[in-house]
Design a protein around this motif. Structure first.
Motif, PDB file in Angstrom:
ATOM      1  N   GLU A   1       0.831  -1.216   0.000  1.00  0.00           N
ATOM      2  CA  GLU A   1       0.000   0.000   0.000  1.00  0.00           C
ATOM      3  C   GLU A   1       0.860   1.259   0.000  1.00  0.00           C
ATOM      4  O   GLU A   1       0.615   2.188  -0.776  1.00  0.00           O
ATOM      5  CB  GLU A   1      -0.918   0.031   1.225  1.00  0.00           C
ATOM      6  CG  GLU A   1      -2.043  -0.950   1.194  1.00  0.00           C
ATOM      7  CD  GLU A   1      -2.861  -0.946   2.481  1.00  0.00           C
ATOM      8  OE1 GLU A   1      -3.861  -1.669   2.515  1.00  0.00           O
ATOM      9  OE2 GLU A   1      -2.515  -0.226   3.446  1.00  0.00           O
ATOM     10  N   LEU A   2       1.849   1.291   0.889  1.00  0.00           N
ATOM     11  CA  LEU A   2       2.709   2.467   0.989  1.00  0.00           C
ATOM     12  C   LEU A   2       3.530   2.671  -0.271  1.00  0.00           C
ATOM     13  O   LEU A   2       3.721   3.801  -0.733  1.00  0.00           O
ATOM     14  CB  LEU A   2       3.630   2.346   2.207  1.00  0.00           C
ATOM     15  CG  LEU A   2       2.939   2.426   3.570  1.00  0.00           C
ATOM     16  CD1 LEU A   2       3.897   2.013   4.677  1.00  0.00           C
ATOM     17  CD2 LEU A   2       2.385   3.825   3.821  1.00  0.00           C
ATOM     18  N   ARG A   3       3.993   1.580  -0.856  1.00  0.00           N
ATOM     19  CA  ARG A   3       4.748   1.666  -2.102  1.00  0.00           C
ATOM     20  C   ARG A   3       3.883   2.226  -3.226  1.00  0.00           C
ATOM     21  O   ARG A   3       4.294   3.102  -3.977  1.00  0.00           O
ATOM     22  CB  ARG A   3       5.302   0.285  -2.485  1.00  0.00           C
ATOM     23  CG  ARG A   3       6.122   0.294  -3.765  1.00  0.00           C
ATOM     24  CD  ARG A   3       6.665  -1.082  -4.076  1.00  0.00           C
ATOM     25  NE  ARG A   3       5.648  -2.111  -4.201  1.00  0.00           N
ATOM     26  CZ  ARG A   3       4.840  -2.268  -5.251  1.00  0.00           C
ATOM     27  NH1 ARG A   3       4.892  -1.437  -6.265  1.00  0.00           N
ATOM     28  NH2 ARG A   3       3.967  -3.260  -5.273  1.00  0.00           N
ATOM     29  N   GLY A   4       2.643   1.728  -3.306  1.00  0.00           N
ATOM     30  CA  GLY A   4       1.721   2.225  -4.323  1.00  0.00           C
ATOM     31  C   GLY A   4       1.396   3.698  -4.124  1.00  0.00           C
ATOM     32  O   GLY A   4       1.349   4.471  -5.080  1.00  0.00           O
ATOM     33  N   ALA A   5       1.182   4.099  -2.868  1.00  0.00           N
ATOM     34  CA  ALA A   5       0.883   5.494  -2.568  1.00  0.00           C
ATOM     35  C   ALA A   5       2.058   6.408  -2.915  1.00  0.00           C
ATOM     36  O   ALA A   5       1.861   7.566  -3.290  1.00  0.00           O
ATOM     37  CB  ALA A   5       0.517   5.645  -1.093  1.00  0.00           C
ATOM     38  N   ALA A   6       3.265   5.871  -2.805  1.00  0.00           N
ATOM     39  CA  ALA A   6       4.462   6.649  -3.144  1.00  0.00           C
ATOM     40  C   ALA A   6       4.738   6.640  -4.645  1.00  0.00           C
ATOM     41  O   ALA A   6       5.649   7.316  -5.119  1.00  0.00           O
ATOM     42  CB  ALA A   6       5.678   6.100  -2.395  1.00  0.00           C
ATOM     43  N   GLY A   7       3.965   5.857  -5.391  1.00  0.00           N
ATOM     44  CA  GLY A   7       4.138   5.781  -6.837  1.00  0.00           C
ATOM     45  C   GLY A   7       5.385   5.027  -7.255  1.00  0.00           C
ATOM     46  O   GLY A   7       5.954   5.296  -8.309  1.00  0.00           O
TER      47      GLY A   7
ATOM     48  N   VAL B   1      13.658  -0.973   9.052  1.00  0.00           N
ATOM     49  CA  VAL B   1      14.160   0.404   9.087  1.00  0.00           C
ATOM     50  C   VAL B   1      14.488   0.878   7.673  1.00  0.00           C
ATOM     51  O   VAL B   1      14.127   1.989   7.276  1.00  0.00           O
ATOM     52  CB  VAL B   1      15.399   0.515  10.016  1.00  0.00           C
ATOM     53  CG1 VAL B   1      16.069   1.873   9.883  1.00  0.00           C
ATOM     54  CG2 VAL B   1      14.991   0.266  11.468  1.00  0.00           C
ATOM     55  N   ARG B   2      15.158   0.027   6.893  1.00  0.00           N
ATOM     56  CA  ARG B   2      15.499   0.386   5.512  1.00  0.00           C
ATOM     57  C   ARG B   2      14.249   0.603   4.667  1.00  0.00           C
ATOM     58  O   ARG B   2      14.174   1.546   3.870  1.00  0.00           O
ATOM     59  CB  ARG B   2      16.370  -0.706   4.882  1.00  0.00           C
ATOM     60  CG  ARG B   2      17.780  -0.726   5.440  1.00  0.00           C
ATOM     61  CD  ARG B   2      18.593  -1.931   5.019  1.00  0.00           C
ATOM     62  NE  ARG B   2      18.522  -2.287   3.617  1.00  0.00           N
ATOM     63  CZ  ARG B   2      18.766  -3.506   3.162  1.00  0.00           C
ATOM     64  NH1 ARG B   2      19.072  -4.493   3.987  1.00  0.00           N
ATOM     65  NH2 ARG B   2      18.696  -3.761   1.871  1.00  0.00           N
ATOM     66  N   LEU B   3      13.260  -0.275   4.830  1.00  0.00           N
ATOM     67  CA  LEU B   3      12.017  -0.138   4.054  1.00  0.00           C
ATOM     68  C   LEU B   3      11.276   1.140   4.423  1.00  0.00           C
ATOM     69  O   LEU B   3      10.771   1.846   3.546  1.00  0.00           O
ATOM     70  CB  LEU B   3      11.128  -1.361   4.263  1.00  0.00           C
ATOM     71  CG  LEU B   3      11.596  -2.636   3.568  1.00  0.00           C
ATOM     72  CD1 LEU B   3      10.842  -3.848   4.097  1.00  0.00           C
ATOM     73  CD2 LEU B   3      11.437  -2.517   2.054  1.00  0.00           C
ATOM     74  N   ALA B   4      11.201   1.446   5.712  1.00  0.00           N
ATOM     75  CA  ALA B   4      10.529   2.679   6.141  1.00  0.00           C
ATOM     76  C   ALA B   4      11.223   3.893   5.530  1.00  0.00           C
ATOM     77  O   ALA B   4      10.564   4.801   5.011  1.00  0.00           O
ATOM     78  CB  ALA B   4      10.507   2.763   7.663  1.00  0.00           C
ATOM     79  N   ALA B   5      12.550   3.908   5.564  1.00  0.00           N
ATOM     80  CA  ALA B   5      13.300   5.020   4.975  1.00  0.00           C
ATOM     81  C   ALA B   5      13.043   5.107   3.471  1.00  0.00           C
ATOM     82  O   ALA B   5      12.818   6.195   2.931  1.00  0.00           O
ATOM     83  CB  ALA B   5      14.788   4.868   5.262  1.00  0.00           C
ATOM     84  N   GLY B   6      13.049   3.961   2.798  1.00  0.00           N
ATOM     85  CA  GLY B   6      12.824   3.937   1.352  1.00  0.00           C
ATOM     86  C   GLY B   6      11.426   4.377   0.962  1.00  0.00           C
ATOM     87  O   GLY B   6      11.214   4.923  -0.119  1.00  0.00           O
TER      88      GLY B   6
ATOM     89  N   LEU C   1       4.708   1.994   9.053  1.00  0.00           N
ATOM     90  CA  LEU C   1       4.998   0.768   8.323  1.00  0.00           C
ATOM     91  C   LEU C   1       4.275  -0.432   8.916  1.00  0.00           C
ATOM     92  O   LEU C   1       3.795  -1.296   8.186  1.00  0.00           O
ATOM     93  CB  LEU C   1       6.510   0.513   8.305  1.00  0.00           C
ATOM     94  CG  LEU C   1       7.007  -0.605   7.411  1.00  0.00           C
ATOM     95  CD1 LEU C   1       6.809  -0.250   5.945  1.00  0.00           C
ATOM     96  CD2 LEU C   1       8.472  -0.882   7.681  1.00  0.00           C
ATOM     97  N   VAL C   2       4.170  -0.492  10.232  1.00  0.00           N
ATOM     98  CA  VAL C   2       3.561  -1.659  10.876  1.00  0.00           C
ATOM     99  C   VAL C   2       2.088  -1.457  11.226  1.00  0.00           C
ATOM    100  O   VAL C   2       1.480  -2.321  11.847  1.00  0.00           O
ATOM    101  CB  VAL C   2       4.363  -2.111  12.120  1.00  0.00           C
ATOM    102  CG1 VAL C   2       5.756  -2.541  11.719  1.00  0.00           C
ATOM    103  CG2 VAL C   2       4.406  -1.025  13.173  1.00  0.00           C
ATOM    104  N   THR C   3       1.508  -0.351  10.797  1.00  0.00           N
ATOM    105  CA  THR C   3       0.072  -0.140  10.949  1.00  0.00           C
ATOM    106  C   THR C   3      -0.659  -1.164  10.079  1.00  0.00           C
ATOM    107  O   THR C   3      -0.212  -1.447   8.967  1.00  0.00           O
ATOM    108  CB  THR C   3      -0.307   1.293  10.499  1.00  0.00           C
ATOM    109  OG1 THR C   3       0.380   2.217  11.327  1.00  0.00           O
ATOM    110  CG2 THR C   3      -1.791   1.539  10.560  1.00  0.00           C
ATOM    111  N   PRO C   4      -1.762  -1.734  10.554  1.00  0.00           N
ATOM    112  CA  PRO C   4      -2.480  -2.714   9.723  1.00  0.00           C
ATOM    113  C   PRO C   4      -2.870  -2.139   8.362  1.00  0.00           C
ATOM    114  O   PRO C   4      -3.163  -0.942   8.250  1.00  0.00           O
ATOM    115  CB  PRO C   4      -3.724  -3.048  10.551  1.00  0.00           C
ATOM    116  CG  PRO C   4      -3.317  -2.756  11.961  1.00  0.00           C
ATOM    117  CD  PRO C   4      -2.382  -1.573  11.868  1.00  0.00           C
ATOM    118  N   PRO C   5      -2.878  -2.963   7.330  1.00  0.00           N
ATOM    119  CA  PRO C   5      -3.240  -2.482   5.992  1.00  0.00           C
ATOM    120  C   PRO C   5      -4.719  -2.099   5.939  1.00  0.00           C
ATOM    121  O   PRO C   5      -5.519  -2.567   6.744  1.00  0.00           O
ATOM    122  CB  PRO C   5      -2.962  -3.685   5.089  1.00  0.00           C
ATOM    123  CG  PRO C   5      -3.117  -4.869   5.990  1.00  0.00           C
ATOM    124  CD  PRO C   5      -2.639  -4.410   7.338  1.00  0.00           C
TER     125      PRO C   5
END
Length: 93
Positions: free
Chosen positions: A19-25, A58-63, A71-75
């Motif tokens: 979801e976050l990746r999609g929202a970030a395009g 941590v790396r994924l959150a930064a990216g 990042l760990v909030t339920p989808p």
């Protein structure tokens, strides 16, 4: 104390990253490049197939430009979309 199903938690984490990746395009390839990770690893994480380390979180959150808490909030959805997204129509100028 209420138990947590580890497999369900990994699935939810993968959905949330998607979801976050999609929202970030971002594509999976772009995220993988941002976090210096193989695209196959990103795919496996999003599929909930791999138990990630804290350092990887941590790396994924930064990216993704978010906090660990985000990042760990339920989808928002547990529905998995299969296949490639539709290509956006090219604008004609």
């Amino acid at each position: 104390m209420r138990g947590v199903d580890a497999d369900a938690a990994l699935f939810d984490l993968g959905r949330r990253i998607n979801e976050l990746r999609g929202a970030a395009g971002l594509t999976q390839e772009q995220l993988a490049e941002r976090v210096a990770m193989d695209v196959k690893d990103v795919q496996r994480i999003e599929a909930g197939e791999v138990n990630v380390t804290f350092r990887t979180l941590v790396r994924l959150a930064a990216g993704l430009g978010c906090t660990l808490a985000e990042l760990v909030t339920p989808p928002t959805s547990r529905v998995v979309k299969v296949g490639r997204p539709n290509k956006r129509p090219q604008s004609r100028t």
